[in-house]
Each structure stands twice: as C-alpha cells, then as structure tokens.
Design a protein around this motif. Structure first.
Motif, short mmCIF file in Angstrom:
data_model
loop_
_atom_site.label_atom_id
_atom_site.label_comp_id
_atom_site.label_asym_id
_atom_site.label_seq_id
_atom_site.Cartn_x
_atom_site.Cartn_y
_atom_site.Cartn_z
N THR A 294 9.36 5.41 8.47
CA THR A 294 9.89 6.03 7.25
C THR A 294 9.60 7.53 7.26
OG1 THR A 294 7.87 5.30 6.13
CG2 THR A 294 9.83 3.95 5.81
N ASN B 235 6.85 9.21 8.11
CA ASN B 235 5.52 9.70 7.74
C ASN B 235 4.58 9.62 8.94
OD1 ASN B 235 5.95 10.16 4.84
ND2 ASN B 235 6.40 7.96 4.90
N LYS B 236 3.51 10.41 8.86
CA LYS B 236 2.56 10.46 9.98
C LYS B 236 1.36 9.60 9.67
CE LYS B 236 2.36 14.39 12.97
NZ LYS B 236 2.02 15.74 13.18
N PRO B 237 1.11 8.57 10.47
CA PRO B 237 -0.10 7.79 10.20
C PRO B 237 -1.35 8.57 10.59
CG PRO B 237 1.09 6.90 12.09
CD PRO B 237 1.88 8.06 11.60
N ASN B 238 -2.42 8.32 9.85
CA ASN B 238 -3.69 8.97 10.14
C ASN B 238 -4.51 8.02 11.01
OD1 ASN B 238 -6.07 10.38 10.15
ND2 ASN B 238 -6.63 9.80 8.05
N LYS C 62 0.82 -0.86 8.87
CA LYS C 62 0.98 0.33 8.03
C LYS C 62 1.47 1.51 8.86
CE LYS C 62 -1.64 3.25 4.85
NZ LYS C 62 -2.99 3.53 4.35
N TRP C 63 0.87 1.69 10.04
CA TRP C 63 1.27 2.81 10.90
C TRP C 63 2.73 2.69 11.31
CZ3 TRP C 63 -3.53 2.14 14.61
CH2 TRP C 63 -4.69 2.41 13.89
N ASP D 180 2.54 4.86 19.67
CA ASP D 180 3.39 5.34 18.58
C ASP D 180 4.85 5.47 19.04
OD1 ASP D 180 3.67 7.78 19.90
OD2 ASP D 180 2.19 8.82 18.67
N GLN E 252 0.84 -1.22 0.00
CA GLN E 252 0.00 0.00 0.00
C GLN E 252 0.86 1.25 0.00
OE1 GLN E 252 -2.57 0.02 3.44
NE2 GLN E 252 -3.77 -1.73 2.72
N LEU E 253 1.95 1.17 0.74
CA LEU E 253 2.84 2.33 0.88
C LEU E 253 3.87 2.39 -0.24
CD1 LEU E 253 3.37 2.06 4.76
CD2 LEU E 253 2.05 3.82 3.56
N GLN F 109 4.88 3.46 8.35
CA GLN F 109 4.82 4.91 8.08
C GLN F 109 5.69 5.68 9.06
OE1 GLN F 109 0.45 5.33 8.11
NE2 GLN F 109 0.62 6.24 6.09
N GLU F 110 5.53 5.37 10.33
CA GLU F 110 6.31 6.11 11.35
C GLU F 110 7.80 5.92 11.13
OE1 GLU F 110 5.17 6.95 15.36
OE2 GLU F 110 3.69 5.34 15.27
#
Ligand code: ADP
Ligand code: MG
Length: 348
Positions: A319, A321-324, A312-313, A225, A51-52, A316-317
């Motif tokens: 790399t 990026n901020k997970p939603n 995914k979170w 997180d 997905q990412l 994301q973290e």
C-alpha cells in the motif's frame, strides 16, 4: 462456476450469508491458495490489516470444504487440484471477480504454476507472493538445491544418488534417504548398512541419499522486501516436529545462522515475501543447509509472534508504505508449543 461442487453445496446458512455479505467492496482483498489448516497465518494477516486500519477481506481456496482455515475466510472457493489445467484459470477468475490485490500461496503444490502465470495475475492488478520459476526449480529438487549450495560456497548435507553411494568402497553410515521432490517429511528413512539402503531405495520414489547430519535443527524465516532485498532472518530451533511441521520451536537469534541464511537467500534471488530455510548447526559448529522452501513455512507463527510481523510488512509495502524492520528486534528464546484447536460447522 466455482461453487458447484458437492462440498460447497453443503455450506450452512450462515456461511452463505457470510459469503454474500462480504461481496461488499473492500479496499484490499487477499487470497490464500490451498489454505488448509493455516488458521494462524490467516489470523495474523487479519490482525495486521486491523492494525493498519485497512478495509481488507480475506479469501481462501481449497479442494475440499472441510478445511479449518477455509471456513474462517470471508469468502471461500472450492477449486480444482493444483495439477489440473483449469486451476490457474479458476484462480484468475476469482482474482478478477473479487479484485484481489495479493495472492499468498501456502504450500509447494502451486508455486511453479503461479510463477509461470505471474504476469497474468499482475495484469489483473494482483501481486503474487512467489519467487521466479528458476528459483522454485532449484528449491523443489533437492539435488539441484545441493548443487546450488555447493557451487555458491554454502555448507550442505552431502547429497548423492544411491548408485554412487553403493559404488563407494567406504560408506559413512548412517545415510539419510528421501525423495528429491519430497515434502512434509514423507518417505524419509535412515539406513545403517547396505542391506537397509537397498531395501529403502527400492521403496522410496525418486530417492536420494544424504549424509546423516547430527546437531540442532533450525528453520529460518527470511523476509525479502518487494525491492528483493533480504531485510531480516529469524532462526527458530525445531524442538519437536509433527507431520513434517514444527510443533515445538524456539527463537534463537544466532548471528552466524542469520548471516549465512541471509547470504543464501540473497544469492538465490528468492522472494519477495517469506523464504523458509532448513539447516543443522552441527556439534562441530558448521551450518549445514538441507532445504529451501520459497513460501511461508508451517512454523512461521513463531517468528511473527517474536516481532517479525511479516503480514504487516507485506501489507504496508503493497500500500506504498515503508515497514520499520529492525533486523535484530525480535524476542530471543520465545518458545512456541502448538496444540490442536477446533472449527465447528453446524447444520446439514
Ligand atoms: N541429511 C539429513 N540428516 C539428518 N536429518 C535429516 C536429513 N535430511 C532431512 N532430515 C530430517 O528430515 C526432515 C525432512 O527433511 P527435508 O529435507 O526437510 O524434506 P521435506 O521437508 O521436503 O520432506 C528434516 O526436517 C530433518 O529433521
Ligand atoms: Mg523440510
């Protein structure tokens, strides 16, 4: 060095090719330890990476080659038992040789040694999804868990030594017996009188005695997180359990359970990653905690499917990026019915 056990020699032709092919550099390599049967967790990380649009490889370790999830990894490593003094050294070699960026433990067995050696992994550029040694210490001793819960104002199943129970003039039967260092529901027993209590107490190693809690049993997956903030909690009711793991479960977004679980994880300072809590919601409306597992629990695929995309979170973290994360954005009442599936190995 790591591949010379009998089981590894048994790898079939295509598996060897897969191992070799995946030596091509990937941007982000993830290593699961003691991967065992965690096929669903592995695949949810794969889906998250896709997905990412991440170029990621998924590596696994186990003691034996006949592990279903290990067979589905891009690279497989047979390692020594987690208690062996060479275990961490082996993991570090794998991490360095494969430029692993994230290590995900899946069972209790190696949590303590991973926490103790976390700086070595960090020095090799690898994030370990593990809590501190102090937190693991509290979680892996049910007597300490109880003390922690009571001291911090959380309701818990009353926990005593067998000797203290026997010295009481009036005992509330039945009693729940289990080892203070147990896991996967092993060596659990219910005693309905003194005779049974003495019988089980002699047989269960490191035995403790708890009040028998009645009510609906829940597991919560809490996401912490990398800034150590609890971002969401997904409670799931345990409808049926097989070998200590949820085989039928249902997401139940109970606000009280979510608040109490979040407060507990925050107070404990567990994380980063997913922390698994077990509790009962009693018939008179109390939330009684019984266990904390500072790692991915076996039933976590249900929360992930319900929209808590932990893999995914995490990716994301890591790399930048901020997970939603919407703390209430999950599919309430989603039910999981698990079944067995197969991995086929051909050849000699
Ligand atoms: N005090 C208790 N009262 C009633 N049931 C209990 C109690 N403690 C544990 N159980 C049951 O036994 C299972 C295993 O206990 P748990 O404390 O989670 O130990 P572990 O998973 O480490 O073996 C729980 O999921 C729950 O169903
Ligand atoms: Mg448990």
């Amino acid at each position: 060095m790591l591949l010379k056990t009998t089981d590894q020699r048994k790898l079939t032709g295509w598996q060897k090719i897969a191992n070799r092919k995946s030596k091509i550099a990937n941007d982000f390599n993830v290593l699961f330890t003691c991967i065992g049967r965690r096929v669903s967790l592995l695949q949810s990380f794969r889906r998250a990476a896709a997905q990412l649009k991440m170029n990621a490889a998924f590596l696994g370790t186990d003691r034996a080659g006949l592990s279903s999830a290990l067979q589905l990894c891009d690279r497989r490593f047979l390692v020594k038992p987690t208690t062996h003094r060479g275990y961490i050294g082996q993991l570090l070699s794998i991490v360095k040789a494969n430029r692993v960026k994230l290590l995900v433990p899946t069972v209790d067995l190696d949590l303590k040694s991973l926490a103790r050696n976390e700086p070595k992994f960090a020095a090799a550029g690898c994030r370990v999804l593990v809590s501190t040694q102090d937190v693991i210490d509290i979680c892996q001793d049910k007597r300490k868990t109880y003390r922690f819960l009571v001291k911090n104002g959380f309701d818990a199943a009353i926990t005593m030594s067998v000797r203290s129970v026997l010295s009481m003039s009036k005992i509330n039967w039945p009693c729940f017996l289990k080892p203070w260092d147990g896991s996967a529901g092993r060596e659990n027993a219910v005693a309905t009188n003194r005779k049974e209590l003495l019988f089980y107490a002699r047989r269960i190693p490191n035995v403790i005695c708890q009040e028998f809690v009645e009510g609906a049993e829940f597991t919560c997956d809490a996401y912490v997180d990398f800034g150590m903030k609890v971002r969401c909690v997904v409670p799931r009711r345990r409808i049926e359990v097989r070998a200590g793991e949820t085989s039928k479960g249902q997401v139940t977004m109970n606000g009280r359970i979510m608040d109490e679980a979040a407060a507990l994880v925050e107070k404990l300072g567990a994380g980063p990653g997913v922390i698994t809590l077990q509790l009962f919601l009693t018939d008179d409306g109390k939330v009684k905690f019984i266990e904390i597992n500072p790692r991915f629990g076996g039933g976590v695929p249900l929360s992930i499917k319900a929209g808590a995309n932990f893999p995914k979170w995490i990716l994301q973290e890591l790399t930048g990026n901020k997970p939603n994360i919407r703390p209430d954005g999950f599919k309430d009442n989603l039910t999981m019915l698990r079944y067995d599936s197969e991995v086929w190995l051909e050849g000699s």
